[in-house]
Write a protein that holds these residues in place. Sequence first.
Motif, PDB file in Angstrom:
ATOM      1  N   THR A 109       0.827  -1.209   0.000  1.00 47.95           N
ATOM      2  CA  THR A 109       0.000   0.000   0.000  1.00 47.95           C
ATOM      3  C   THR A 109       0.858   1.254   0.000  1.00 47.95           C
ATOM      4  OG1 THR A 109      -1.719  -1.188   1.175  1.00 47.95           O
ATOM      5  CG2 THR A 109      -1.850   1.206   1.218  1.00 47.95           C
ATOM      6  N   ALA A 110       1.964   1.257   0.742  1.00 47.53           N
ATOM      7  CA  ALA A 110       2.849   2.421   0.789  1.00 47.53           C
ATOM      8  C   ALA A 110       3.450   2.706  -0.585  1.00 47.53           C
ATOM      9  CB  ALA A 110       3.958   2.212   1.828  1.00 47.53           C
ATOM     10  N   LEU A 111       3.782   1.661  -1.324  1.00 44.02           N
ATOM     11  CA  LEU A 111       4.338   1.862  -2.663  1.00 44.02           C
ATOM     12  C   LEU A 111       3.280   2.409  -3.620  1.00 44.02           C
ATOM     13  CD1 LEU A 111       6.548  -1.338  -3.094  1.00 44.02           C
ATOM     14  CD2 LEU A 111       7.314   0.992  -2.643  1.00 44.02           C
ATOM     15  N   VAL A 112       2.051   1.932  -3.518  1.00 49.74           N
ATOM     16  CA  VAL A 112       0.964   2.443  -4.352  1.00 49.74           C
ATOM     17  C   VAL A 112       0.722   3.915  -4.025  1.00 49.74           C
ATOM     18  CG1 VAL A 112      -1.500   2.250  -4.883  1.00 49.74           C
ATOM     19  CG2 VAL A 112      -0.104   0.190  -4.688  1.00 49.74           C
ATOM     20  N   LEU A 113       0.700   4.272  -2.744  1.00 46.64           N
ATOM     21  CA  LEU A 113       0.508   5.656  -2.334  1.00 46.64           C
ATOM     22  C   LEU A 113       1.653   6.523  -2.859  1.00 46.64           C
ATOM     23  CD1 LEU A 113      -1.170   7.749  -0.864  1.00 46.64           C
ATOM     24  CD2 LEU A 113       0.067   7.156   1.232  1.00 46.64           C
ATOM     25  N   GLU A 114       2.866   6.025  -2.782  1.00 45.11           N
ATOM     26  CA  GLU A 114       4.028   6.771  -3.289  1.00 45.11           C
ATOM     27  C   GLU A 114       3.894   7.007  -4.794  1.00 45.11           C
ATOM     28  OE1 GLU A 114       8.693   5.787  -3.821  1.00 45.11           O
ATOM     29  OE2 GLU A 114       7.881   5.508  -1.784  1.00 45.11           O
ATOM     30  N   ARG A 115       3.433   6.009  -5.539  1.00 46.24           N
ATOM     31  CA  ARG A 115       3.220   6.181  -6.985  1.00 46.24           C
ATOM     32  C   ARG A 115       2.128   7.215  -7.247  1.00 46.24           C
ATOM     33  NH1 ARG A 115       4.013   0.401  -7.536  1.00 46.24           N
ATOM     34  NH2 ARG A 115       1.760   0.129  -7.538  1.00 46.24           N
ATOM     35  N   CYS A 116       1.060   7.190  -6.453  1.00 49.63           N
ATOM     36  CA  CYS A 116      -0.022   8.174  -6.604  1.00 49.63           C
ATOM     37  C   CYS A 116       0.494   9.583  -6.301  1.00 49.63           C
ATOM     38  CB  CYS A 116      -1.195   7.846  -5.691  1.00 49.63           C
ATOM     39  SG  CYS A 116      -2.224   6.493  -6.272  1.00 49.63           S
ATOM     40  N   GLN A 117       1.311   9.720  -5.280  1.00 54.24           N
ATOM     41  CA  GLN A 117       1.874  11.030  -4.951  1.00 54.24           C
ATOM     42  C   GLN A 117       2.688  11.573  -6.120  1.00 54.24           C
ATOM     43  OE1 GLN A 117       4.123  10.005  -1.440  1.00 54.24           O
ATOM     44  NE2 GLN A 117       2.437  10.525  -0.050  1.00 54.24           N
ATOM     45  N   ARG A 118       3.531  10.723  -6.683  1.00 55.92           N
ATOM     46  CA  ARG A 118       4.374  11.148  -7.804  1.00 55.92           C
ATOM     47  C   ARG A 118       3.526  11.512  -9.011  1.00 55.92           C
ATOM     48  NH1 ARG A 118       5.178   8.597 -11.898  1.00 55.92           N
ATOM     49  NH2 ARG A 118       4.814   6.546 -11.010  1.00 55.92           N
ATOM     50  N   ALA A 119       2.576  10.638  -9.356  1.00 62.77           N
ATOM     51  CA  ALA A 119       1.718  10.890 -10.512  1.00 62.77           C
ATOM     52  C   ALA A 119       0.866  12.136 -10.294  1.00 62.77           C
ATOM     53  CB  ALA A 119       0.838   9.677 -10.801  1.00 62.77           C
ATOM     54  N   PHE A 120       0.376  12.338  -9.095  1.00 64.22           N
ATOM     55  CA  PHE A 120      -0.413  13.527  -8.781  1.00 64.22           C
ATOM     56  C   PHE A 120       0.403  14.786  -9.068  1.00 64.22           C
ATOM     57  CE2 PHE A 120      -1.889  16.628  -5.495  1.00 64.22           C
ATOM     58  CZ  PHE A 120      -3.176  16.818  -5.967  1.00 64.22           C
ATOM     59  N   ARG A 121       1.629  14.815  -8.563  1.00 64.39           N
ATOM     60  CA  ARG A 121       2.491  15.987  -8.789  1.00 64.39           C
ATOM     61  C   ARG A 121       2.826  16.169 -10.264  1.00 64.39           C
ATOM     62  NH1 ARG A 121       5.638  17.767  -3.669  1.00 64.39           N
ATOM     63  NH2 ARG A 121       6.049  19.610  -4.894  1.00 64.39           N
ATOM     64  N   ASP A 122       3.140  15.082 -10.944  1.00 66.22           N
ATOM     65  CA  ASP A 122       3.652  15.165 -12.317  1.00 66.22           C
ATOM     66  C   ASP A 122       2.567  15.220 -13.380  1.00 66.22           C
ATOM     67  OD1 ASP A 122       6.165  14.940 -11.177  1.00 66.22           O
ATOM     68  OD2 ASP A 122       6.440  12.840 -11.747  1.00 66.22           O
ATOM     69  N   ARG A 123       1.401  14.609 -13.130  1.00 60.18           N
ATOM     70  CA  ARG A 123       0.447  14.405 -14.218  1.00 60.18           C
ATOM     71  C   ARG A 123      -0.899  15.117 -14.051  1.00 60.18           C
ATOM     72  NH1 ARG A 123       1.095   9.924 -17.638  1.00 60.18           N
ATOM     73  NH2 ARG A 123      -1.073   9.301 -17.286  1.00 60.18           N
ATOM     74  N   VAL A 124      -1.149  15.691 -12.876  1.00 59.35           N
ATOM     75  CA  VAL A 124      -2.404  16.430 -12.675  1.00 59.35           C
ATOM     76  C   VAL A 124      -2.099  17.917 -12.824  1.00 59.35           C
ATOM     77  CG1 VAL A 124      -4.274  16.971 -11.078  1.00 59.35           C
ATOM     78  CG2 VAL A 124      -3.394  14.627 -11.222  1.00 59.35           C
ATOM     79  N   TYR A 125      -2.750  18.525 -13.784  1.00 60.61           N
ATOM     80  CA  TYR A 125      -2.533  19.922 -14.142  1.00 60.61           C
ATOM     81  C   TYR A 125      -2.712  20.844 -12.931  1.00 60.61           C
ATOM     82  CZ  TYR A 125      -3.245  24.276 -16.785  1.00 60.61           C
ATOM     83  OH  TYR A 125      -3.153  25.549 -17.282  1.00 60.61           O
ATOM     84  N   GLY A 126      -1.662  21.564 -12.591  1.00 65.22           N
ATOM     85  CA  GLY A 126      -1.692  22.530 -11.504  1.00 65.22           C
ATOM     86  C   GLY A 126      -1.295  21.982 -10.153  1.00 65.22           C
ATOM     87  N   ALA A 127      -1.240  20.669  -9.982  1.00 73.98           N
ATOM     88  CA  ALA A 127      -0.943  20.093  -8.669  1.00 73.98           C
ATOM     89  C   ALA A 127       0.449  20.491  -8.183  1.00 73.98           C
ATOM     90  CB  ALA A 127      -1.079  18.572  -8.695  1.00 73.98           C
ATOM     91  N   ASN A 128       1.447  20.337  -9.013  1.00 70.97           N
ATOM     92  CA  ASN A 128       2.798  20.673  -8.589  1.00 70.97           C
ATOM     93  C   ASN A 128       2.929  22.168  -8.309  1.00 70.97           C
ATOM     94  OD1 ASN A 128       5.389  19.586  -7.944  1.00 70.97           O
ATOM     95  ND2 ASN A 128       6.177  20.721  -9.703  1.00 70.97           N
ATOM     96  N   LEU A 129       2.277  22.979  -9.097  1.00 67.23           N
ATOM     97  CA  LEU A 129       2.284  24.430  -8.915  1.00 67.23           C
ATOM     98  C   LEU A 129       1.750  24.790  -7.523  1.00 67.23           C
ATOM     99  CD1 LEU A 129       2.723  27.115 -10.550  1.00 67.23           C
ATOM    100  CD2 LEU A 129       0.313  26.954 -11.164  1.00 67.23           C
ATOM    101  N   VAL A 130       0.657  24.183  -7.140  1.00 68.26           N
ATOM    102  CA  VAL A 130       0.037  24.430  -5.843  1.00 68.26           C
ATOM    103  C   VAL A 130       0.927  23.911  -4.710  1.00 68.26           C
ATOM    104  CG1 VAL A 130      -1.902  23.710  -4.382  1.00 68.26           C
ATOM    105  CG2 VAL A 130      -2.319  24.533  -6.705  1.00 68.26           C
ATOM    106  N   LEU A 131       1.456  22.710  -4.864  1.00 66.96           N
ATOM    107  CA  LEU A 131       2.320  22.141  -3.821  1.00 66.96           C
ATOM    108  C   LEU A 131       3.588  22.970  -3.645  1.00 66.96           C
ATOM    109  CD1 LEU A 131       1.831  18.366  -4.678  1.00 66.96           C
ATOM    110  CD2 LEU A 131       0.827  19.632  -2.746  1.00 66.96           C
ATOM    111  N   GLU A 132       4.162  23.442  -4.736  1.00 63.33           N
ATOM    112  CA  GLU A 132       5.349  24.295  -4.642  1.00 63.33           C
ATOM    113  C   GLU A 132       5.026  25.626  -3.978  1.00 63.33           C
ATOM    114  OE1 GLU A 132       6.855  24.503  -8.647  1.00 63.33           O
ATOM    115  OE2 GLU A 132       8.000  22.634  -8.403  1.00 63.33           O
TER     116      GLU A 132
END
Length: 177
Positions: free
Chosen positions: A82-105
């Motif tokens: 589960t931790a690895l799946v969550l880690e993949r979701c975190q990465r994909a969220f930042r990299d592939r969801v428009y605006g997510a990385n901008l907001v997190l930064e």
Amino acid sequence: MQFKPVPEPPDDLESLETILKAVPTEAGVVEDCCQHLLEETRLDARNEAETWLVFLRALELVTEEPAGYRRCSSAKGGSDDTALVLERCQRAFRDRVYGANLVLEALERAEGPLTDSETFGAVRGDVPAFDREVDTGRLETHWTERIRRLLEWGILFGLVERTTDGRYRPATERERQ
């Protein structure tokens, strides 16, 4: 590639898993994936189901094939940690969801926790020109709502935490685990 649709975040990861489990494991086994999601989940509208499918695709939990959508093998459960799946979701969220990385930064650069409106103020200049020119009257309303959803997804994925006064800040290392 980045994806724009961001559904209203569920209350917990189990709700996300429920929607994900409604996506077939093989493309083409259902004639209409959106209709199937409506029948198998609490989703109410076809456009909501479409948004979820695209968002799950952005998270790399679902893939689209000529025959339709299917769950990715890493999203089927079983032996995956589960931790690895969550880690993949975190990465994909930042990299592939428009605006997510901008907001997190923006949260990471801030001197303290921010509201969703303050977060919009911090990223307003970084909103791409084509988005600013589409409907300037709705820009702030649209982006503040989008940012609220991104922040709430960030909480769900352990990237963001909400303070007692309803503001947002980056999750501490303890929260991310």
